[in-house]
Design a protein around this motif. Structure first.
Motif, PDB file in Angstrom:
ATOM      1  N   MET A   1      -8.736   6.280  -3.824  1.00  0.00           N
ATOM      2  CA  MET A   1      -8.197   4.937  -3.634  1.00  0.00           C
ATOM      3  C   MET A   1      -8.181   4.198  -4.961  1.00  0.00           C
ATOM      4  N   ARG A   2      -7.068   3.572  -5.260  1.00  0.00           N
ATOM      5  CA  ARG A   2      -6.942   2.817  -6.496  1.00  0.00           C
ATOM      6  C   ARG A   2      -6.305   1.457  -6.224  1.00  0.00           C
ATOM      7  N   LEU A   3      -6.661   0.495  -7.075  1.00  0.00           N
ATOM      8  CA  LEU A   3      -6.108  -0.853  -7.013  1.00  0.00           C
ATOM      9  C   LEU A   3      -5.371  -1.116  -8.320  1.00  0.00           C
ATOM     10  N   PHE A  56      -3.174   0.616  -3.822  1.00  0.00           N
ATOM     11  CA  PHE A  56      -2.865  -0.709  -3.300  1.00  0.00           C
ATOM     12  C   PHE A  56      -2.412  -1.597  -4.446  1.00  0.00           C
ATOM     13  N   LEU A 112       0.847  -1.195   0.000  1.00  0.00           N
ATOM     14  CA  LEU A 112       0.000   0.000   0.000  1.00  0.00           C
ATOM     15  C   LEU A 112       0.882   1.245   0.000  1.00  0.00           C
ATOM     16  N   TYR A 117     -10.999   0.647  -2.906  1.00  0.00           N
ATOM     17  CA  TYR A 117      -9.844   0.378  -3.757  1.00  0.00           C
ATOM     18  C   TYR A 117     -10.338  -0.302  -5.033  1.00  0.00           C
TER      19      TYR A 117
END
Length: 209
Positions: free
Chosen positions: A97-99, A71, A60, A198
């Motif tokens: 938030m991003r994945l 993440f 993270l 995320y």
């Protein structure tokens, strides 16, 4: 979160040695940030034979000052993820938030948010570039583009993208910043579409928005 130590076995010669993992990187830590961006943080060089390889693990990265968290989960291809609450609860509704699942995507998100751009609009810009290259029947049409830099020069502001064809990275592409601005105006609503938790934001996300 503190660093962790893991014993890694060299795939070439079998030598075992310790490797330091950083499950969480704070963007305010410039040393760790730069080591991640240049690739050295996740690269292990065998003390026995000199073989170098990348050690990937869930990580993270968060930058409270720039208002984002990314993440990295190389062990999954899921479009969303739930992770232990590692950020202050009162910030989670404000943080983008991003994945991501690859290091290229990971670095790109950091560069985009570092330069105060919207990754949803950047995805539209990349799609427009590739469509134009296909329409012009360019000899080489990349498989992917990765945002790299917001550049200011005497001729004006431009955005730099690095193309990739297969495993080869090609010469950077420069486009006027006005392209980004014009697409943002035309696609009003896309960048306002909420992203919760995320989530992977890429060309597929844009396509289904």
């Amino acid at each position: 979160m503190k660093s962790e130590t893991k014993t890694i076995t060299c795939p070439r010669c079998g030598t075992k040695q310790e490797f330091t993992l950083f499950p969480v990187i704070n963007g305010a830590n410039h040393d760790l940030r730069e080591k991640f961006l240049d690739g050295s943080l996740m690269t292990l060089t065998c003390s026995g034979c000199g073989f170098s390889g990348v050690v990937e693990y869930p990580l993270l990265y968060h930058d409270i000052d720039e208002n984002f968290a990314v993440f990295f989960d190389p062990e999954s291809d899921a479009r969303t993820a739930e992770i232990p609450h590692r950020l202050p609860a009162h910030l989670e509704g404000q943080i983008r938030m991003r994945l991501v699942h690859t290091q290229d995507d990971f670095r790109e998100k950091i560069y985009i948010f570092r330069d105060k751009l919207d990754d949803r609009i950047v995805e539209l810009v990349k799609d427009a570039i590739l469509r134009e290259m296909e329409a012009k029947k360019e000899k080489v049409v990349p498989d992917a583009l990765y945002y790299a830099e917001d550049r200011f020069a005497c001729e004006g502001r431009s955005l730099i993208f690095v193309p990739r064809k297969g495993t080869e990275y090609l010469e950077p592409i420069k486009i006027p910043f006005t392209t980004y601005e014009n697409i943002k105006k035309m696609m009003s609503g896309i960048w306002e579409y909420p992203v919760s938790g995320y989530t992977v934001v890429d060309k597929e996300w844009i396509k289904h928005t």
